[in-house]
Enzyme design. Structure first.
Site: not given
Ligand code: GLU
Length: 488
Positions: A253-256
């Site tokens: 995801s964008k987070r990782t």
């Protein structure tokens, strides 16, 4: 099944191309190339609200950037088109009509409210949420009456009892209980067909032999298999690729990490490195070789060798691979690709790339060895494009310089002025400078640390005499002068 392999990539232009999607495209492409088959690109733009021509264009551009070409599809055409799903609406509805006539589809008038509360009750009872079949046995007369009264039904697929099995080239035998497959909707109340329905119509129409796609579609497959059988069509082979996971082992995801292919393009990754990296997401060449070309992929790839487990997205590895490619790049090619990053950073005007071609080429050459992306090339050349009295000293660069003091540098300035006036080459200057430092009885860092800081602000970097050549005599001397003041 005919021997001619036909595979497809079927993106929905409702967003940017995700790297998982790019990997799916790549594996389909590679499989087609390996088997001497055809790779079809089909744009699944049936979600009219969310699909845009801009996203479609961005997806095509992304594939082209990677070097993935398609044998049939938008732009190139082909004789099993149209390749934009929305243009095949009539064919889809004709198939739905045929299936309804054969009794495979039935009209369902249940309201969204009824379906929602049914679902809630089932979940409360810890059952699988599924349609309860209320409209399954309505007679044609009843249905017609309700339609005439103004109700708009959906068309549901009449899933038979039993289980649905299919074999997946990566996962082996897969079985689903039909109870869980549910009487799914094939055509919505507004007359628009759903993904699971049209994907089968189109894969059949385009004679797709192998459906290679992401694992997230595994639960759609029993619906599609049942549909092939209802249509008395040959069921293609399926292969569901493992998800690409973030370092936290959850779906990327964008987070990782950056999830859109464009982000890697914007950050200046060589497309060859991204392609190589994507090839390693669930597949390996020989378990050892990590750097390999798209041609090697194409001549070795087999979908049955793809691993079942999710692959972990390793951003460091991608950077490392990028560095491998960038280092081996032909200098002119590198300049061509890195140039726009210099412009984007505001260091040069577009026209200067040509007007100052020799300078740009020499500058890029100094950082090729230590850059991993084109953006890093630009970043490392930033020092060349600042005013001579405003070179940004890094903390470490300045600390190294101050540790040595200014003695050597201030003695060097007149000597250097003289040498530069004599137009000494970088090689001559390097040798003469070393001799000069030795003669003074100094260690090399006594001069080199403050000189580097004055010229570039960094603690390390390209050969200083190449830096001097790039800056030219005037700017070099101005920077040394400014350095003596600032470091004094
Ligand atoms: N349009 C679908 C998607 O973007 C295609 C799925 C498939 O390959 O069947 O996920």
């Amino acid at each position: 099944m005919s021997d001619d392999v036909r595979v497809r990539f079927a993106p929905s232009p409702t967003g940017r191309l995700h790297i998982g999607g790019a990997r799916t495209a790549l594996f389909n492409w590679a499989y087609a190339r390996r088997r001497g088959g055809r790779f079809v690109l089909r744009v699944e733009d049936t979600d009219r609200q969310r699909s845009t021509p801009e996203f479609e264009q961005a997806i095509l551009d992304g594939l082209s950037w990677l070097g993935i070409d398609w044998d049939e599809g938008p732009i190139v055409g082909g004789d099993r088109g149209p390749y934009r799903q929305s243009e095949r609406r009539e064919a889809h509805l004709a198939t739905a009509g045929k299936l309804a006539e054969a009794g495979w589809l039935y009209r369902c008038f249940c309201s969204p409210e009824r379906l929602a509360s049914l679902r809630e009750e089932q979940i409360a009872r810890k059952e699988t949420a599924a349609y309860d079949g209320r409209c399954r046995e309505l007679t044609a007369e009843e249905c017609d009456g309700r339609v005439n009264a103004g109700e708009a039904p959906v068309l549901r697929f009449r899933v038979p009892a039993g289980e649905t099995r299919f074999s997946d080239l990566i996962r082996g035998d897969v079985a689903f209980q039909n109870r869980e497959v549910d009487d799914w909707v094939t055509v919505r109340a507004d007359g628009s067909p759903t993904y699971n329905f049209v994907v089968v119509c189109d894969d059949a129409h385009m004679a797709i032999t192998h459906v290679i796609r992401g694992e997230e579609h595994l639960t759609n497959t029993p619906k599609q298999v049942l549909l092939y059988r209802a249509l008395e069509l040959e069921v293609p082979e399926f292969a569901h690729l493992p998800l690409i996971l973030g370092q936290d082992k959850k779906k990327l995801s964008k987070r990782t990490g950056d999830t859109a292919l464009d982000d890697y393009k914007d950050k200046g990754f060589p497309p060859e490195a991204v392609l190589n990296f994507l090839s390693l997401q669930g597949w390996a060449l020989d378990g050892e070789t990590e750097v390999f070309s798209i041609d090697q992929l194409a001549s070795h790839f087999d979908v049955v060798d793809v691993s079942k487990g999710g692959s972990i997205f390793d951003a460091e590895k991608l950077l490392w691979l990028a560095g491998q490619y960038l280092r081996d790049e032909d200098l002119d090619h590198l300049v061509e690709r890195a140039g726009p990053f210099l412009v984007r950073a505001g260091y040069l005007a577009e026209s200067e790339l040509a007007d100052r071609a020799e300078f740009v080429r020499a500058a890029v050459a100094t950082v090729q060895e230590r850059s991993r992306t084109y953006a890093e090339v630009a970043e490392q050349l930033a020092y060349l494009f600042v005013p001579d009295d405003a070179v940004e000293y890094s903390e470490k660069g300045e600390k190294n310089a101050r540790k040595q003091g200014n003695d050597a540098l201030s003695a060097y300035l007149p000597w250097l002025t003289d040498r530069l006036a004599q137009r000494a080459s970088a090689d001559e200057l390097r040798d003469a400078t070393k001799a000069w430092v030795a003669e003074r009885g100094d260690k090399m860092p006594a001069l080199f640390a403050p000189l580097r800081c004055a010229l570039t602000g960094a603690p390390g970097g390209p050969d200083l005499f190449e830096v001097i050549a790039l800056l030219g005599p005037e700017r070099t001397l101005a920077r040394v002068g400014a350095g003596l003041e600032r470091l004094g």
